[in-house]
Write a protein that holds these residues in place. Structure first.
Motif, short mmCIF file in Angstrom:
data_model
loop_
_atom_site.label_atom_id
_atom_site.label_comp_id
_atom_site.label_asym_id
_atom_site.label_seq_id
_atom_site.Cartn_x
_atom_site.Cartn_y
_atom_site.Cartn_z
N ALA A 1 0.92 -1.22 0.05
CA ALA A 1 -0.06 -0.01 -0.10
C ALA A 1 0.72 1.29 -0.17
O ALA A 1 0.47 2.23 -0.78
CB ALA A 1 -0.88 0.03 1.18
N ASP A 2 1.84 1.02 0.77
CA ASP A 2 2.74 2.52 0.92
C ASP A 2 3.39 2.68 -0.60
O ASP A 2 3.64 3.84 -0.94
CB ASP A 2 4.03 2.50 1.96
CG ASP A 2 4.81 1.21 1.80
OD1 ASP A 2 4.50 0.39 1.19
OD2 ASP A 2 5.83 1.24 2.42
N ILE A 3 3.73 1.76 -1.18
CA ILE A 3 4.37 1.86 -2.58
C ILE A 3 3.27 2.64 -3.59
O ILE A 3 3.59 3.50 -4.28
CB ILE A 3 4.97 0.43 -3.24
CG1 ILE A 3 5.91 -0.05 -2.19
CG2 ILE A 3 5.33 0.70 -4.67
CD1 ILE A 3 7.42 0.49 -2.28
N VAL A 4 1.98 1.93 -3.47
CA VAL A 4 1.06 2.50 -4.44
C VAL A 4 0.63 3.87 -4.04
O VAL A 4 0.65 4.93 -4.95
CB VAL A 4 -0.06 1.67 -4.36
CG1 VAL A 4 -1.31 2.16 -5.12
CG2 VAL A 4 -0.11 0.18 -4.66
N ALA A 5 0.85 4.21 -2.82
CA ALA A 5 0.41 5.59 -2.41
C ALA A 5 1.45 6.65 -2.82
O ALA A 5 1.42 7.94 -3.22
CB ALA A 5 0.06 5.56 -0.85
N GLY A 6 2.73 6.23 -2.52
CA GLY A 6 3.78 7.02 -2.92
C GLY A 6 3.99 7.37 -4.37
O GLY A 6 4.25 8.72 -4.64
N ARG A 7 3.90 6.41 -4.92
CA ARG A 7 3.95 6.53 -6.40
C ARG A 7 2.76 7.28 -7.17
O ARG A 7 2.75 8.23 -7.86
CB ARG A 7 4.26 5.11 -7.28
CG ARG A 7 4.26 5.33 -8.60
CD ARG A 7 5.65 5.63 -9.28
NE ARG A 7 6.58 4.68 -8.79
CZ ARG A 7 6.93 3.45 -9.29
NH1 ARG A 7 6.32 3.09 -10.25
NH2 ARG A 7 7.97 2.81 -8.75
N THR A 8 1.64 7.06 -6.51
CA THR A 8 0.55 7.81 -6.99
C THR A 8 0.69 9.46 -6.68
O THR A 8 0.29 10.11 -7.44
CB THR A 8 -0.89 7.38 -6.36
OG1 THR A 8 -0.90 5.76 -6.78
CG2 THR A 8 -1.94 8.18 -6.78
N GLU A 9 1.01 9.52 -5.48
CA GLU A 9 1.47 11.06 -4.95
C GLU A 9 2.25 11.70 -5.89
O GLU A 9 2.02 12.86 -6.18
CB GLU A 9 1.63 11.00 -3.40
CG GLU A 9 1.59 12.37 -2.90
CD GLU A 9 1.82 12.41 -1.58
OE1 GLU A 9 2.69 13.46 -1.07
OE2 GLU A 9 1.41 11.65 -0.57
N LEU B 1 -2.18 -3.46 -3.30
CA LEU B 1 -3.02 -3.79 -4.61
C LEU B 1 -2.55 -5.09 -4.96
O LEU B 1 -1.37 -5.46 -5.40
CB LEU B 1 -2.37 -2.88 -5.54
CG LEU B 1 -3.21 -2.41 -6.99
CD1 LEU B 1 -4.62 -2.40 -6.90
CD2 LEU B 1 -2.54 -1.55 -7.88
N LYS B 2 -3.64 -6.05 -5.08
CA LYS B 2 -3.38 -7.62 -5.24
C LYS B 2 -2.95 -7.56 -6.80
O LYS B 2 -3.40 -6.84 -7.57
CB LYS B 2 -4.71 -8.32 -5.29
CG LYS B 2 -5.33 -8.68 -4.16
CD LYS B 2 -6.73 -9.36 -4.13
CE LYS B 2 -7.17 -9.58 -2.75
NZ LYS B 2 -8.36 -10.28 -2.87
N PRO C 1 -9.04 6.07 -7.65
CA PRO C 1 -9.14 4.82 -7.92
C PRO C 1 -7.72 4.15 -8.67
O PRO C 1 -7.30 4.81 -9.70
CB PRO C 1 -10.29 4.63 -8.87
CG PRO C 1 -11.01 6.31 -8.83
CD PRO C 1 -9.89 6.98 -8.45
N VAL C 2 -7.50 3.00 -8.11
CA VAL C 2 -6.23 2.54 -8.58
C VAL C 2 -6.58 0.88 -9.15
O VAL C 2 -7.21 0.26 -8.52
CB VAL C 2 -5.05 2.34 -7.83
CG1 VAL C 2 -4.03 1.67 -8.18
CG2 VAL C 2 -4.79 3.65 -7.08
N THR C 3 -6.12 0.57 -10.38
CA THR C 3 -6.54 -0.53 -11.04
C THR C 3 -5.18 -1.31 -11.58
O THR C 3 -4.46 -0.61 -12.26
CB THR C 3 -7.60 -0.25 -12.26
OG1 THR C 3 -8.58 0.41 -11.77
CG2 THR C 3 -7.96 -1.71 -12.72
N VAL C 4 -5.29 -2.50 -11.31
CA VAL C 4 -4.08 -3.42 -12.06
C VAL C 4 -4.40 -3.62 -13.61
O VAL C 4 -5.63 -4.03 -13.85
CB VAL C 4 -3.93 -4.52 -11.38
CG1 VAL C 4 -2.85 -5.66 -11.94
CG2 VAL C 4 -3.64 -4.56 -9.89
N VAL C 5 -3.49 -3.21 -14.28
CA VAL C 5 -3.77 -3.33 -15.98
C VAL C 5 -2.96 -4.89 -16.14
O VAL C 5 -3.99 -5.63 -17.05
CB VAL C 5 -3.02 -2.36 -16.58
CG1 VAL C 5 -3.02 -2.51 -18.21
CG2 VAL C 5 -3.37 -0.95 -16.38
N LYS C 6 -2.09 -5.19 -15.74
CA LYS C 6 -1.36 -6.42 -15.82
C LYS C 6 -0.63 -7.01 -14.98
O LYS C 6 -0.01 -6.05 -13.89
CB LYS C 6 -0.32 -6.12 -17.22
CG LYS C 6 0.50 -7.46 -17.57
CD LYS C 6 1.12 -7.08 -19.07
CE LYS C 6 2.44 -7.79 -18.84
NZ LYS C 6 3.41 -7.34 -19.98
N ALA C 7 -0.52 -8.16 -14.68
CA ALA C 7 0.45 -8.72 -13.45
C ALA C 7 1.05 -10.06 -13.73
O ALA C 7 0.53 -10.80 -14.55
CB ALA C 7 -0.50 -9.00 -12.34
#
Length: 122
Positions: free
Chosen positions: A52-60, A82-83, A105-111
């Protein structure tokens, strides 16, 4: 002579505008690919997830890359990681400079087993 100068000036201005437009497009992207390693991975519901902290930091950091693109946000937080599954979503929140809260809103495009490509909505 004056006509050639005018044509050159207009052409130069158009070239500068095109370069700025391409630069804005590249810097304003909302998609990221992040590797899944020990530092960036957590478990959400037994599933490998981007922390979660990686997603939050990059988004910010990408939400307001240029003064004319997007609103400035701070204090972005995400409720969970983010699963690492295509289509997985999470809604992060941040604060605009006027103090109002904003949902992101954050969405996974490819994993894959090694990385997650994800995007957020501005």
């Amino acid at each position: 002579m004056q006509r050639k100068f005018l044509v050159g000036a207009v052409g130069g201005a158009a070239a500068v505008a095109a370069v700025l437009g391409v630069g804005t497009h590249l810097l304003s992207g909302t998609e990221s690919t992040t590797g899944l390693d020990r530092r960036s991975t957590e478990s959400v519901g037994g599933q490998k997830a981007l922390a979660a902290d990686i997603v939050a930091g990059r988004t910010e950091s990408k939400y307001h890359p240029l003064p004319w693109v997007g609103a400035k946000v701070s204090g972005v937080t995400c409720p969970t990681g983010l699963k690492a599954v295509a289509g997985a979503t999470v809604t992060c929140t941040g604060k605009k400079s006027d103090g109002k809260s904003v949902d992101i809103p954050v969405t996974v495009v490819k994993a894959t087993s090694e990385s997650v490509t994800w995007k957020f909505e501005r």
